[in-house]
Design a protein around this motif. Structure first.
Motif, PDB file in Angstrom:
ATOM      1  N   ILE A  65       0.868  -1.175   0.000  1.00 44.70           N
ATOM      2  CA  ILE A  65       0.000   0.000   0.000  1.00 44.70           C
ATOM      3  C   ILE A  65       0.900   1.220   0.000  1.00 44.70           C
ATOM      4  N   VAL A  66       0.675   2.115  -0.929  1.00 39.51           N
ATOM      5  CA  VAL A  66       1.488   3.331  -1.044  1.00 39.51           C
ATOM      6  C   VAL A  66       0.668   4.496  -0.514  1.00 39.51           C
ATOM      7  N   GLY A  67       1.139   5.105   0.567  1.00 37.01           N
ATOM      8  CA  GLY A  67       0.451   6.250   1.150  1.00 37.01           C
ATOM      9  C   GLY A  67      -0.169   5.921   2.495  1.00 37.01           C
ATOM     10  N   ALA A  68       0.308   6.584   3.550  1.00 41.96           N
ATOM     11  CA  ALA A  68      -0.151   6.307   4.913  1.00 41.96           C
ATOM     12  C   ALA A  68      -1.101   7.382   5.410  1.00 41.96           C
ATOM     13  N   GLY A  69      -2.062   7.765   4.554  1.00 43.79           N
ATOM     14  CA  GLY A  69      -3.175   8.568   5.016  1.00 43.79           C
ATOM     15  C   GLY A  69      -4.206   7.663   5.672  1.00 43.79           C
ATOM     16  N   SER A  70      -5.389   8.190   5.939  1.00 46.70           N
ATOM     17  CA  SER A  70      -6.392   7.414   6.669  1.00 46.70           C
ATOM     18  C   SER A  70      -6.827   6.168   5.910  1.00 46.70           C
ATOM     19  N   GLY A  94      -4.582 -11.666   7.825  1.00 45.39           N
ATOM     20  CA  GLY A  94      -3.439 -12.565   7.683  1.00 45.39           C
ATOM     21  C   GLY A  94      -2.604 -12.344   6.444  1.00 45.39           C
ATOM     22  N   HIS A  95      -2.898 -11.302   5.669  1.00 42.11           N
ATOM     23  CA  HIS A  95      -2.103 -11.028   4.480  1.00 42.11           C
ATOM     24  C   HIS A  95      -0.760 -10.406   4.866  1.00 42.11           C
ATOM     25  N   GLN A  96       0.200 -10.502   3.972  1.00 41.04           N
ATOM     26  CA  GLN A  96       1.518  -9.911   4.192  1.00 41.04           C
ATOM     27  C   GLN A  96       1.497  -8.484   3.650  1.00 41.04           C
ATOM     28  N   VAL A  97       1.499  -7.514   4.546  1.00 44.14           N
ATOM     29  CA  VAL A  97       1.253  -6.126   4.171  1.00 44.14           C
ATOM     30  C   VAL A  97       2.487  -5.269   4.408  1.00 44.14           C
ATOM     31  N   CYS A  98       2.805  -4.429   3.419  1.00 48.26           N
ATOM     32  CA  CYS A  98       3.808  -3.374   3.559  1.00 48.26           C
ATOM     33  C   CYS A  98       3.129  -2.043   3.237  1.00 48.26           C
ATOM     34  N   LEU A  99       3.238  -1.088   4.144  1.00 45.18           N
ATOM     35  CA  LEU A  99       2.651   0.232   3.955  1.00 45.18           C
ATOM     36  C   LEU A  99       3.775   1.239   3.753  1.00 45.18           C
ATOM     37  N   PHE A 100       3.945   1.708   2.518  1.00 47.26           N
ATOM     38  CA  PHE A 100       5.028   2.632   2.181  1.00 47.26           C
ATOM     39  C   PHE A 100       4.543   4.082   2.248  1.00 47.26           C
ATOM     40  N   GLU A 101       5.374   4.932   2.816  1.00 38.93           N
ATOM     41  CA  GLU A 101       5.055   6.357   2.939  1.00 38.93           C
ATOM     42  C   GLU A 101       6.303   7.162   2.625  1.00 38.93           C
ATOM     43  N   ARG A 102       6.168   8.140   1.723  1.00 42.65           N
ATOM     44  CA  ARG A 102       7.363   8.899   1.323  1.00 42.65           C
ATOM     45  C   ARG A 102       7.867   9.826   2.427  1.00 42.65           C
ATOM     46  N   ALA A 103       6.985  10.288   3.323  1.00 45.14           N
ATOM     47  CA  ALA A 103       7.403  11.140   4.438  1.00 45.14           C
ATOM     48  C   ALA A 103       8.166  10.303   5.469  1.00 45.14           C
ATOM     49  N   PRO A 144       8.252   4.074   6.467  1.00 40.47           N
ATOM     50  CA  PRO A 144       8.365   5.501   6.148  1.00 40.47           C
ATOM     51  C   PRO A 144       9.616   5.805   5.348  1.00 40.47           C
ATOM     52  N   GLY A 145       9.650   7.006   4.758  1.00 41.24           N
ATOM     53  CA  GLY A 145      10.817   7.446   4.007  1.00 41.24           C
ATOM     54  C   GLY A 145      11.020   6.721   2.708  1.00 41.24           C
ATOM     55  N   ASP A 155       1.631  -9.553  -4.862  1.00 41.44           N
ATOM     56  CA  ASP A 155       0.401  -9.883  -5.574  1.00 41.44           C
ATOM     57  C   ASP A 155      -0.478  -8.679  -5.876  1.00 41.44           C
ATOM     58  N   LEU A 156      -0.377  -7.625  -5.073  1.00 46.23           N
ATOM     59  CA  LEU A 156      -1.309  -6.502  -5.191  1.00 46.23           C
ATOM     60  C   LEU A 156      -0.638  -5.217  -4.758  1.00 46.23           C
ATOM     61  N   LEU A 157      -0.785  -4.177  -5.562  1.00 44.48           N
ATOM     62  CA  LEU A 157      -0.302  -2.841  -5.235  1.00 44.48           C
ATOM     63  C   LEU A 157      -1.501  -1.909  -5.134  1.00 44.48           C
ATOM     64  N   VAL A 158      -1.591  -1.159  -4.036  1.00 44.52           N
ATOM     65  CA  VAL A 158      -2.703  -0.242  -3.812  1.00 44.52           C
ATOM     66  C   VAL A 158      -2.165   1.177  -3.695  1.00 44.52           C
ATOM     67  N   GLY A 159      -2.696   2.081  -4.517  1.00 47.82           N
ATOM     68  CA  GLY A 159      -2.327   3.492  -4.450  1.00 47.82           C
ATOM     69  C   GLY A 159      -3.296   4.241  -3.560  1.00 47.82           C
ATOM     70  N   ALA A 160      -2.833   4.577  -2.356  1.00 43.90           N
ATOM     71  CA  ALA A 160      -3.598   5.414  -1.438  1.00 43.90           C
ATOM     72  C   ALA A 160      -2.805   6.690  -1.190  1.00 43.90           C
ATOM     73  N   ASP A 161      -2.111   7.137  -2.242  1.00 43.84           N
ATOM     74  CA  ASP A 161      -1.128   8.206  -2.116  1.00 43.84           C
ATOM     75  C   ASP A 161      -1.650   9.572  -2.525  1.00 43.84           C
ATOM     76  N   GLY A 162      -2.944   9.775  -2.414  1.00 44.37           N
ATOM     77  CA  GLY A 162      -3.503  11.105  -2.415  1.00 44.37           C
ATOM     78  C   GLY A 162      -3.606  11.795  -3.756  1.00 44.37           C
ATOM     79  N   LEU A 163      -3.806  13.095  -3.679  1.00 44.27           N
ATOM     80  CA  LEU A 163      -4.061  13.928  -4.846  1.00 44.27           C
ATOM     81  C   LEU A 163      -2.970  13.794  -5.903  1.00 44.27           C
TER      82      LEU A 163
END
Length: 404
Positions: free
Chosen positions: A14-19, A32-41, A130-131, A157-165
Motif C-alpha cells: 500500500i502506497v500512502g499512509a493517510g487514513s 493474515g495477508h503480508q502487508v507493507c505500507l510505504f510512505e514517502r514522508a 516511512p521514508g 500480488d497486489l499494489l494499492v495506491g492510497a497516495d492522495g491527490l
C-alpha cells in the motif's frame, strides 16, 4: 462435510499512509495477508488540522470491526450539534441543528491526527515503511513489482495506491488523470480558544456566492485546553512556477483577506501560531473510468479527489478501504486469479458510488462557488496549462461550504 478452502495469503503493498491506506493495512493484516505500507514522508503526516467526518465516515470505521477503534475515535471527537451561516459582517443568515435520528451515529468534529494515530497504533511491527517514495511500478500475470526512492524494491500480488491527490500510482494506472484547479488558496489552523464556537457548533462565513471562512469546535486537548478549528478560502490565480506556489503556501493569511472578516474571527486567525497552520491549493480530478488495472487499485483521493463541498474526502477513502478489504477477505487458496477478481468486484462496487460523490460535489460547488472560471497562470491554449493540470470547467468552480 468437506472443509472450506483455506484463505489465500496475498502479498500487498500500500502506497500512502493517510487514513485510507492505514485502515486498509490494518484490515488486511488482521486477515493474515503480508502487508507493507510505504510512505514517502519520514513519519506519519498528521497535518490537516480539524475535519468534519460525516456520519457515513463514522459508519465506515464501525463497519471495519476493529476492536476499540470506533470508541477511541468517538471519544477523541465531538458530535456536530449545529450549523450556523453568517455573512462577512457577522450577521446571522441561518442556524439549524444537525439532524440525527435516535440510534444514529453522529457526524464528528475531530482532529485528523487522532484518526491517523489510532489506526497506526494498531499496525503490526514492520508493516509501516516511512521514508520510501514510489518511483515506478510494473505488473504482469505473475504479480506486481515496485521501486522506491530509498533504494528498496517490493514484489508481490497486489499494489494499492492510497497516495492522495498527487498519486504516483495513479499516474501510471490512469495516464490521462489531471488535476483541476478550483480557484482557491486555502489556510487551515487550530487555536486554543473556547469562546468562539461551543458544544459542537460549526460556523460558515459566506460571501456573495460561496464560503469565505469556516470555524468549528474541536472540544479540548489532553490538558483540557479548548480548541477551535478555522479555514480560510481566498480566490487566487495559480502560479505557473512550482517554487512560487510553494513560497505562497508558506505565507500567513493576507491582511487584506482578514480585513473582510468580522473582527473577532480575524483576531482568532491572527492568534494561531504558524506551526498550528497548514495551507494548500485546491484541486479535484475528473471521474476516472476505472479504479483498478489487473493487480493495481486506487483508494481515496488517488482515485477520486473532490472538492470539500460535501465533506466526503476522508469518508470516501475509508469506505474504499472497507470495501476492498471485504473483497480480498474472500481470497481462496486454489484460485490464482482471485486478486484480480477481487479488484474487479471492488471496482464494480465503488466506482458508481465515488462518481456520484464527485458529481454531487461539483453540483454543490457550482451553486455555492464563484461563477467565473478559475485561472492558472501562463495557460497555453484552450483548457491547457502546460503543468499537467486543467482549470475546473465541467460544473463551475468549487468551494467548501461544509468541510474543513
Amino acid at each position: 462435510m468437506g472443509q472450506a478452502p483455506a484463505r489465500r495469503v496475498a502479498r500487498v503493498a500500500i502506497v500512502g499512509a493517510g487514513s485510507s491506506g492505514l485502515l486498509l493495512a490494518l484490515l488486511l493484516q488482521r486477515q493474515g495477508h503480508q502487508v507493507c505500507l510505504f510512505e514517502r514522508a519520514p513519519d506519519l503526516r498528521p497535518e490537516g488540522c480539524g475535519i468534519l467526518l460525516v456520519r457515513s465516515g463514522v459508519e465506515a470505521i464501525a463497519a471495519a470491526g476493529i476492536p476499540g477503534l470506533l470508541e477511541e475515535i468517538l471519544a477523541a471527537g465531538l458530535p456536530v450539534s449545529r450549523f450556523v451561516v453568517r455573512n462577512l459582517r457577522g450577521d446571522l443568515i441561518e442556524s439549524s441543528p444537525a439532524e440525527r435520528e435516535p440510534g444514529e451515529r453522529p457526524s464528528l468534529l475531530i482532529q485528523r491526527r487522532f484518526i491517523l494515530e489510532a489506526l497506526a497504533a494498531r499496525l503490526d511491527r514492520g508493516v509501516f515503511r516511512p521514508g520510501a517514495g514510489l518511483l515506478s511500478w510494473s505488473q504482469d500475470s505473475a504479480g506486481v513489482e515496485a521501486h522506491f526512492d530509498d533504494g528498496s524494491y517490493w514484489q508481490g500480488d497486489l499494489l494499492v495506491g492510497a497516495d492522495g491527490l498527487h498519486s504516483r500510482v495513479a499516474q501510471q494506472l490512469a495516464p490521462l488523470r489531471r488535476l483541476n484547479f478550483l480557484g482557491d488558496r486555502v489556510w487551515r489552523g487550530v487555536v486554543a480558544d473556547g469562546s468562539f464556537c461551543r458544544e459542537g457548533e460549526f460556523f460558515v462565513y459566506a460571501r456573495g456566492r460561496g464560503v469565505y471562512a469556516n470555524v468549528f469546535d474541536l472540544g479540548t486537548d489532553a490538558d483540557g485546553v479548548p480548541l477551535t478549528h478555522w479555514g480560510f478560502f481566498q480566490e487566487e490565480v495559480l502560479p505557473a512556477d512550482r517554487s512560487e506556489r510553494r513560497r505562497l503556501l508558506s505565507e500567513p493569511v493576507p491582511e487584506e483577506g482578514l480585513a473582510k472578516l468580522p473582527a473577532d474571527l480575524a483576531a482568532l486567525i491572527r492568534a494561531t501560531p504558524p506551526q498550528r497552520q497548514v495551507a494548500n491549493w485546491s484541486f479535484d480530478i475528473d471521474p476516472l473510468p476505472t479504479l483498478v488495472a489487473a493487480r493495481v487499485a486506487l483508494l481515496g483521493d488517488a482515485g477520486h479527489a473532490m472538492s470539500s463541498s460535501q465533506a466526503r474526502g476522508m469518508t470516501a477513502g475509508l469506505e474504499d478501504a472497507v470495501a476492498l478489504a471485504q473483497q480480498l477477505g474472500a481470497l481462496a487458496a486454489e484460485a490464482a486469479s482471485d486478486v484480480e477478481t477481487a479488484l474487479l468486484r471492488y471496482n464494480a462496487e465503488r466506482l458508481p458510488v465515488v462518481h456520484r460523490y464527485q458529481e454531487r460535489s461539483r453540483q454543490v460547488s457550482a451553486r455555492t462557488g464563484r461563477m467565473r472560471r478559475p485561472q492558472v497562470a501562463a495557460e497555453q491554449g484552450p483548457g491547457a496549462t502546460g503543468l499537467g493540470m486543467t482549470p475546473f470547467s465541467a460544473a463551475g468552480p468549487a468551494q467548501a461550504p461544509a468541510a474543513a
